[in-house]
Design a protein around this motif. Structure first.
Motif, short mmCIF file in Angstrom:
data_model
loop_
_atom_site.label_atom_id
_atom_site.label_comp_id
_atom_site.label_asym_id
_atom_site.label_seq_id
_atom_site.Cartn_x
_atom_site.Cartn_y
_atom_site.Cartn_z
N SER A 289 -6.90 -11.79 -29.22
CA SER A 289 -6.52 -12.14 -27.68
C SER A 289 -5.23 -11.46 -27.34
O SER A 289 -5.24 -11.57 -25.77
CB SER A 289 -6.69 -13.91 -27.51
OG SER A 289 -6.86 -14.08 -26.53
N MET B 164 -6.57 -8.46 -24.89
CA MET B 164 -7.30 -8.63 -23.91
C MET B 164 -6.59 -8.45 -22.56
O MET B 164 -7.10 -7.12 -22.11
CB MET B 164 -8.09 -9.02 -23.81
CG MET B 164 -9.12 -9.40 -25.36
SD MET B 164 -10.37 -8.07 -25.41
CE MET B 164 -9.57 -7.64 -26.66
N PRO B 165 -5.56 -8.65 -22.32
CA PRO B 165 -5.11 -8.28 -20.82
C PRO B 165 -4.80 -6.93 -20.33
O PRO B 165 -4.74 -6.85 -19.21
CB PRO B 165 -3.63 -9.70 -20.66
CG PRO B 165 -4.73 -10.54 -21.49
CD PRO B 165 -4.78 -9.71 -23.12
N TYR B 166 -4.60 -6.28 -22.38
CA TYR B 166 -3.80 -4.83 -21.13
C TYR B 166 -6.20 -3.88 -21.57
O TYR B 166 -5.93 -2.76 -20.91
CB TYR B 166 -3.37 -4.46 -22.28
CG TYR B 166 -1.51 -5.71 -22.32
CD1 TYR B 166 -0.98 -5.75 -20.88
CD2 TYR B 166 -2.22 -7.01 -23.00
CE1 TYR B 166 -0.38 -6.82 -20.85
CE2 TYR B 166 -0.85 -7.09 -23.04
CZ TYR B 166 0.09 -7.54 -21.71
OH TYR B 166 1.02 -8.22 -21.48
N GLU C 1 -8.67 -4.09 -22.10
CA GLU C 1 -9.95 -4.69 -20.76
C GLU C 1 -9.39 -3.80 -19.43
O GLU C 1 -10.52 -3.19 -18.83
CB GLU C 1 -10.21 -5.81 -20.67
CG GLU C 1 -10.78 -6.19 -22.00
CD GLU C 1 -11.63 -7.48 -21.69
OE1 GLU C 1 -11.23 -8.48 -21.53
OE2 GLU C 1 -12.64 -7.34 -22.71
N GLU D 257 -15.78 -7.88 -17.82
CA GLU D 257 -14.56 -6.79 -18.30
C GLU D 257 -13.21 -7.78 -17.02
O GLU D 257 -12.22 -8.51 -17.96
CB GLU D 257 -14.63 -6.07 -17.96
CG GLU D 257 -15.45 -4.63 -19.33
CD GLU D 257 -15.60 -5.35 -20.81
OE1 GLU D 257 -14.71 -6.90 -21.61
OE2 GLU D 257 -15.04 -4.59 -21.74
N HIS E 154 -12.98 -10.90 -18.39
CA HIS E 154 -12.77 -11.75 -19.77
C HIS E 154 -11.66 -11.21 -19.97
O HIS E 154 -11.08 -12.54 -20.03
CB HIS E 154 -13.24 -10.68 -20.83
CG HIS E 154 -14.81 -10.55 -21.42
ND1 HIS E 154 -15.55 -9.46 -21.77
CD2 HIS E 154 -15.66 -11.55 -20.60
CE1 HIS E 154 -16.60 -9.50 -21.47
NE2 HIS E 154 -16.61 -10.65 -20.77
N TYR E 155 -10.64 -10.47 -19.26
CA TYR E 155 -8.95 -10.12 -20.06
C TYR E 155 -8.53 -11.92 -18.96
O TYR E 155 -7.43 -12.30 -19.40
CB TYR E 155 -8.38 -8.95 -18.90
CG TYR E 155 -7.93 -8.70 -18.11
CD1 TYR E 155 -7.42 -9.53 -17.00
CD2 TYR E 155 -9.49 -8.13 -17.22
CE1 TYR E 155 -7.06 -9.07 -15.90
CE2 TYR E 155 -9.16 -7.93 -15.94
CZ TYR E 155 -8.05 -8.02 -15.27
OH TYR E 155 -7.30 -8.10 -13.92
N ARG E 156 -9.14 -11.84 -18.21
CA ARG E 156 -8.44 -13.52 -17.07
C ARG E 156 -8.20 -15.00 -17.90
O ARG E 156 -6.92 -14.76 -17.93
CB ARG E 156 -8.75 -13.16 -15.14
CG ARG E 156 -8.92 -12.47 -14.71
CD ARG E 156 -9.57 -12.86 -13.49
NE ARG E 156 -9.09 -11.72 -12.55
CZ ARG E 156 -10.18 -10.83 -11.36
NH1 ARG E 156 -11.31 -10.94 -12.28
NH2 ARG E 156 -10.44 -10.11 -11.04
N HIS F 46 -9.20 -14.93 -21.51
CA HIS F 46 -8.02 -14.37 -22.52
C HIS F 46 -6.52 -14.44 -21.95
O HIS F 46 -5.41 -14.97 -22.71
CB HIS F 46 -7.83 -12.60 -23.43
CG HIS F 46 -9.05 -13.41 -24.51
ND1 HIS F 46 -9.14 -13.77 -25.00
CD2 HIS F 46 -10.84 -12.44 -23.96
CE1 HIS F 46 -10.60 -13.64 -25.25
NE2 HIS F 46 -11.22 -12.81 -25.03
N ARG F 47 -5.76 -14.04 -21.01
CA ARG F 47 -4.45 -14.21 -20.79
C ARG F 47 -3.78 -16.08 -20.21
O ARG F 47 -3.27 -16.47 -20.84
CB ARG F 47 -4.23 -13.61 -18.72
CG ARG F 47 -2.75 -13.42 -18.15
CD ARG F 47 -2.60 -12.98 -17.01
NE ARG F 47 -3.06 -11.87 -17.14
CZ ARG F 47 -3.54 -11.00 -15.97
NH1 ARG F 47 -4.02 -11.50 -15.04
NH2 ARG F 47 -3.43 -9.69 -16.00
N HIS G 113 -17.69 -14.69 -24.37
CA HIS G 113 -16.43 -13.28 -24.83
C HIS G 113 -17.72 -12.13 -24.81
O HIS G 113 -18.15 -11.39 -24.76
CB HIS G 113 -15.94 -12.97 -25.24
CG HIS G 113 -15.24 -11.82 -24.97
ND1 HIS G 113 -13.14 -11.75 -24.82
CD2 HIS G 113 -15.49 -10.19 -24.64
CE1 HIS G 113 -13.20 -10.58 -24.68
NE2 HIS G 113 -14.47 -9.55 -24.65
#
Length: 305
Positions: A50, A53-55, A57, A87, A90-92, A94-95, A172
């Protein structure tokens, strides 16, 4: 229509199947980093993944947007736009989850995040559009395989775990399955080449697995479990189980002529999408004591923080 192996072929193209969903996942204040108390090692593998993911995606999104200008097929451009929207969601999410992990006292997370961020900046800056598209396609092919594996083994991996985290991860990967064709189609449209595709897959898989290993190692160290013999044996057994199930799904990616369209959608993933259509909140609060059901079952009431 169900196939013999319990999968279901989806009708329509990716644009008809992709849905951009607004999800809400609840994480109780009492939840620890071991959100699956039975499997703390699996908890930390997921937590480590996890963190990327913020990097990862946003890098995929930037790569696909650069490719968009070279696409003349309007339907593919629409699919690319839907992919980007999924996507971004998703990253939001996971952040938000990663901030929950930080709030539980994991001091190594900021250093791990900095290394992940720097690694994607290097890959993006040093690679051509073709090589970055190959990485993106390689990651998405791997994500499709991982999504299949997680859904097939969902009861073992997520059974009786914290609903919010299990629901986050399964949501996800349902969406990874939904948009399985897009990165492949964009890559083939702009830079298609078998050897480039396989090279991108090997690059993405090696990179992600190494980042994840570095992450769960640091998190387990903070737990005091990395040098615990019982925990290391449990981790070894878990990894053997995961890769025993995952490897055949990864090997097919290396076959000339591979396409994600050859992979039928798991029936449970399509059932999750139907559940969301009926009750979006229910899809974000799965009952993890009943994950062995053929269709996802929600908790009767949302868990409160």
């Amino acid at each position: 229509m169900l196939a013999r192996d319990g999968t279901e072929e989806a009708a329509g193209n990716a644009a008809n199947r992709m849905t951009v969903r607004q999800m809400g996942f609840a994480y109780p204040q009492t939840m620890s980093g071991h959100w699956n108390a039975k499997r703390p090692e699996f908890s930390q593998i997921v937590n480590a993944a996890s963190l990327a993911m913020p990097y990862l995606e946003p890098y995929l999104i930037r790569t696909m947007r650069l490719a968009r200008a070279q696409i003349r097929d309007e339907a593919l451009r629409r699919e690319l736009d839907s992919y980007v929207s999924q996507e971004a969601s998703h990253y939001r999410q996971h952040r938000k989850f990663n901030e929950e992990l930080k709030a539980r006292g994991y001091r190594s997370i900021e250093k791990l995040e900095a290394k992940i961020d720097a690694s994607y900046k290097r890959i993006e800056a040093s690679g051509s559009l073709a090589s970055n598209l190959a990485y993106a396609e390689g990651f998405e092919s791997m994500a499709l395989a991982i999504g299949e594996m997680l859904i097939e083994d969902r009861d073992f991996l997520f059974g009786e775990s914290e609903s919010g985290v299990a629901s986050l991860v399964l949501w996800h990967f349902v969406e990874e399955i939904e948009h399985k064709n897009v990165a492949y189609d964009v890559f083939e449209h702009v830079a298609g080449n078998y050897f480039r595709r396989v090279g991108g897959f090997l690059h993405a898989a090696t990179h992600i697995f190494l980042l994840t290993r570095a992450g769960y190692r640091e998190l387990l160290k903070e737990d005091g479990l990395w040098r615990n013999l019982r925990s290391r044996l449990a981790l070894a057994r878990l990894l053997i189980r995961i890769f025993w199930k995952l490897t055949p799904k990864l090997v097919r990616i290396l076959v000339p002529g591979y396409s994600p369209r050859q992979v039928a959608d798991p029936a449970w993933a399509l059932a999750w999408a139907r559940l969301f259509t009926k009750d979006g909140e229910a899809a974000g609060r799965l009952d993890t004591t009943r994950l062995d059901q053929r269709e996802p079952v929600p908790h009767a009431a949302r868990t409160t923080a």
